[in-house]
Write a protein that holds these residues in place. Structure first.
Motif, PDB file in Angstrom:
ATOM      1  N   ASP A   1      40.241  50.503  44.998  1.00 38.97           N
ATOM      2  CA  ASP A   1      39.832  51.857  45.389  1.00 38.97           C
ATOM      3  C   ASP A   1      38.907  51.869  46.606  1.00 38.97           C
ATOM      4  O   ASP A   1      38.407  52.921  46.990  1.00 38.97           O
ATOM      5  CB  ASP A   1      39.176  52.590  44.217  1.00 38.97           C
ATOM      6  CG  ASP A   1      37.853  51.979  43.802  1.00 38.97           C
ATOM      7  OD1 ASP A   1      37.516  50.878  44.275  1.00 38.97           O
ATOM      8  OD2 ASP A   1      37.144  52.602  42.981  1.00 38.97           O
ATOM      9  N   GLY A   2      38.663  50.720  47.228  1.00 37.88           N
ATOM     10  CA  GLY A   2      37.863  50.656  48.445  1.00 37.88           C
ATOM     11  C   GLY A   2      36.401  50.361  48.230  1.00 37.88           C
ATOM     12  O   GLY A   2      35.600  50.457  49.156  1.00 37.88           O
ATOM     13  N   THR A   3      36.019  49.975  47.021  1.00 38.39           N
ATOM     14  CA  THR A   3      34.633  49.612  46.737  1.00 38.39           C
ATOM     15  C   THR A   3      34.449  48.123  47.004  1.00 38.39           C
ATOM     16  O   THR A   3      35.190  47.295  46.493  1.00 38.39           O
ATOM     17  CB  THR A   3      34.270  49.923  45.276  1.00 38.39           C
ATOM     18  OG1 THR A   3      34.457  51.316  45.043  1.00 38.39           O
ATOM     19  CG2 THR A   3      32.835  49.547  44.979  1.00 38.39           C
ATOM     20  N   VAL A   4      33.458  47.815  47.825  1.00 33.18           N
ATOM     21  CA  VAL A   4      33.158  46.422  48.182  1.00 33.18           C
ATOM     22  C   VAL A   4      31.772  46.088  47.652  1.00 33.18           C
ATOM     23  O   VAL A   4      30.815  46.829  47.878  1.00 33.18           O
ATOM     24  CB  VAL A   4      33.206  46.229  49.715  1.00 33.18           C
ATOM     25  CG1 VAL A   4      32.770  44.838  50.094  1.00 33.18           C
ATOM     26  CG2 VAL A   4      34.596  46.518  50.238  1.00 33.18           C
ATOM     27  N   THR A   5      31.666  44.962  46.942  1.00 35.32           N
ATOM     28  CA  THR A   5      30.386  44.493  46.425  1.00 35.32           C
ATOM     29  C   THR A   5      30.019  43.209  47.160  1.00 35.32           C
ATOM     30  O   THR A   5      30.799  42.258  47.186  1.00 35.32           O
ATOM     31  CB  THR A   5      30.470  44.218  44.912  1.00 35.32           C
ATOM     32  OG1 THR A   5      30.928  45.404  44.258  1.00 35.32           O
ATOM     33  CG2 THR A   5      29.132  43.812  44.348  1.00 35.32           C
ATOM     34  N   VAL A   6      28.829  43.213  47.762  1.00 36.86           N
ATOM     35  CA  VAL A   6      28.361  42.055  48.522  1.00 36.86           C
ATOM     36  C   VAL A   6      27.150  41.489  47.802  1.00 36.86           C
ATOM     37  O   VAL A   6      26.168  42.200  47.573  1.00 36.86           O
ATOM     38  CB  VAL A   6      27.988  42.444  49.971  1.00 36.86           C
ATOM     39  CG1 VAL A   6      27.525  41.219  50.751  1.00 36.86           C
ATOM     40  CG2 VAL A   6      29.170  43.107  50.670  1.00 36.86           C
ATOM     41  N   GLY A   7      27.219  40.221  47.440  1.00 34.38           N
ATOM     42  CA  GLY A   7      26.110  39.543  46.776  1.00 34.38           C
ATOM     43  C   GLY A   7      25.703  38.317  47.564  1.00 34.38           C
ATOM     44  O   GLY A   7      26.314  37.977  48.571  1.00 34.38           O
TER      45      GLY A   7
END
Length: 152
Positions: free
Chosen positions: A110-116
């Motif tokens: 859905d276009g959600t990006v998680t950066v850790g």
């Protein structure tokens, strides 16, 4: 036409034989699979790290990202992007612009990006969201990265 067909076929065969004349050029320089691998020297490692963090490399990565975006626009793939493609592009963008960060990128369909991960300072942390949103198809960025100054 009857004389042209055998001529073309024979030309193709002659070209194929000439092209395959020297079959294995890389076997001499290839590593022996039976030997145990040796660790790279500190000098080699430092040279590779400097290359990865150079301005030329940064421009190459940004150019690759732009080319991929243009391909997606031509094929109509700019509306729904695969999560792996999004994650790859965001990762490249962040590596090019935050070279000393140790970041992981996950994306959903859905276009959600998680950066850790970790970055060296607050300025790099602040760059993550705007850089990620430059990639077409990224709708939301969740930043879970923390600031960890480099050890001297």
């Amino acid at each position: 036409m009857q004389k042209l067909t055998p001529f073309l076929i024979s030309s193709l065969l002659i070209f194929g034989v000439a092209a395959c004349d020297n079959a294995s050029k890389t076997t001499v320089s290839a590593p022996d699979p039976n030997e145990s691998p040796t660790a790279p020297t500190a000098q080699t490692t430092q040279a590779a790290q400097q290359d990865a963090q150079s301005e030329v490399r940064r421009r190459q990565l940004n150019s690759d990202i732009r080319a991929r975006e243009e391909r997606n626009n031509v094929t109509g793939g700019d509306t729904d992007r695969a999560s792996g493609d999004l994650a790859s592009q965001v990762r490249s963008k962040l590596e090019a612009n935050i070279p000393k960060g140790q970041l992981t990128v996950n994306a959903t369909d859905d276009g959600t990006v998680t950066v850790g991960g970790t970055v060296n300072n607050e300025q790099e942390l602040a760059k993550i969201e705007p850089l990620s949103k430059e990639i077409k198809g990224v709708k939301t960025v969740v930043v879970k990265a923390t600031v960890t100054p480099p050890k001297s």
